[in-house]
Write a protein that holds these residues in place. Structure first.
Motif, PDB file in Angstrom:
ATOM      1  N   GLU A  91       0.835  -1.213   0.000  1.00 41.95           N
ATOM      2  CA  GLU A  91       0.000   0.000   0.000  1.00 41.95           C
ATOM      3  C   GLU A  91       0.864   1.254   0.000  1.00 41.95           C
ATOM      4  OE1 GLU A  91      -2.535  -0.776   3.350  1.00 41.95           O
ATOM      5  OE2 GLU A  91      -3.998  -1.835   2.101  1.00 41.95           O
ATOM      6  N   TYR A  92       2.003   1.216   0.684  1.00 42.37           N
ATOM      7  CA  TYR A  92       2.934   2.353   0.640  1.00 42.37           C
ATOM      8  C   TYR A  92       3.407   2.579  -0.803  1.00 42.37           C
ATOM      9  CZ  TYR A  92       7.477   4.590   0.435  1.00 42.37           C
ATOM     10  OH  TYR A  92       8.513   5.390   0.059  1.00 42.37           O
ATOM     11  N   VAL A  93       3.752   1.514  -1.507  1.00 43.75           N
ATOM     12  CA  VAL A  93       4.212   1.639  -2.892  1.00 43.75           C
ATOM     13  C   VAL A  93       3.117   2.276  -3.746  1.00 43.75           C
ATOM     14  CG1 VAL A  93       5.001   0.369  -4.936  1.00 43.75           C
ATOM     15  CG2 VAL A  93       5.833  -0.297  -2.669  1.00 43.75           C
ATOM     16  N   VAL A  94       1.883   1.868  -3.547  1.00 43.53           N
ATOM     17  CA  VAL A  94       0.753   2.435  -4.292  1.00 43.53           C
ATOM     18  C   VAL A  94       0.630   3.929  -4.014  1.00 43.53           C
ATOM     19  CG1 VAL A  94      -1.778   2.474  -4.471  1.00 43.53           C
ATOM     20  CG2 VAL A  94      -0.542   0.281  -4.486  1.00 43.53           C
ATOM     21  N   VAL A  95       0.586   4.300  -2.759  1.00 45.39           N
ATOM     22  CA  VAL A  95       0.413   5.713  -2.400  1.00 45.39           C
ATOM     23  C   VAL A  95       1.605   6.537  -2.900  1.00 45.39           C
ATOM     24  CG1 VAL A  95       0.226   7.327  -0.454  1.00 45.39           C
ATOM     25  CG2 VAL A  95      -1.125   5.216  -0.478  1.00 45.39           C
ATOM     26  N   TYR A 121       4.398   6.800   6.592  1.00 48.81           N
ATOM     27  CA  TYR A 121       5.135   6.360   5.408  1.00 48.81           C
ATOM     28  C   TYR A 121       6.610   6.090   5.709  1.00 48.81           C
ATOM     29  CZ  TYR A 121       7.966  10.469   4.356  1.00 48.81           C
ATOM     30  OH  TYR A 121       8.926  11.435   4.395  1.00 48.81           O
ATOM     31  N   GLU A 122       7.213   6.846   6.627  1.00 48.80           N
ATOM     32  CA  GLU A 122       8.647   6.669   6.898  1.00 48.80           C
ATOM     33  C   GLU A 122       8.953   5.270   7.418  1.00 48.80           C
ATOM     34  OE1 GLU A 122      10.265   9.793   9.314  1.00 48.80           O
ATOM     35  OE2 GLU A 122       9.882  11.304   7.783  1.00 48.80           O
ATOM     36  N   GLN A 123       8.081   4.729   8.270  1.00 54.38           N
ATOM     37  CA  GLN A 123       8.293   3.374   8.777  1.00 54.38           C
ATOM     38  C   GLN A 123       8.165   2.358   7.641  1.00 54.38           C
ATOM     39  OE1 GLN A 123       6.191   5.581  10.185  1.00 54.38           O
ATOM     40  NE2 GLN A 123       6.764   5.763  12.337  1.00 54.38           N
TER      41      GLN A 123
END
Length: 138
Positions: A91-95, A121-123
């Motif tokens: 999900e981080y990659v998507v956002v 996002y940093e984590q």
């Protein structure tokens, strides 16, 4: 469940028919790519509404060392191995890629916008930097 010469048997293991062995990698990449396309397209639609962006589409490729990319015409691309990441990391990659629709470069404005969209996002980014190389594939 079957895709070509690849079967997913109830114990969640793959079975590859013997006649599929010469092209095993291609079979598995196709199998994962199909699942990645479905799952990532749903996540992109969900996040795009929330972030007020309109990607032109989602494409699954082998992006080499990159997890995602935002291309010309507002299309977003994802490595097929993204489906193998833990859900929160994928999900981080998507956002991250959707933020590129507003901010094309990794400027301070990009990171601020990403933080507004995903406060932790940093984590997630840190996890990906430390463990992404460990993601198994074919």
């Amino acid at each position: 469940m079957s895709v070509g010469r690849v079967n997913l048997v109830p114990c969640r293991r793959f079975q590859l028919r013997e006649d599929g062995l010469p092209d095993a990698r291609e079979h598995f990449v196709r199998w994962y790519s199909t699942r990645a396309a479905d799952w990532l397209t749903a996540r992109v639609k969900e996040q795009a509404r929330r972030m007020d962006v309109e990607p032109a589409g989602v494409k699954i490729l082998d992006l080499g060392y990159r997890w995602g990319s935002c291309g010309k015409g507002n299309r977003v691309y994802f490595h097929w191995k993204t489906i193998l990441l833990p859900r929160q990391i994928a999900e981080y990659v998507v956002v991250h890629e959707l933020v590129h629709l507003h901010e094309p470069h990794h400027t301070p404005a990009f990171w601020r916008r990403l933080e507004r969209a995903m406060p932790d996002y940093e984590q997630r980014k840190s996890w990906l930097a430390r463990h992404g190389i460990e993601v198994e594939g074919v």
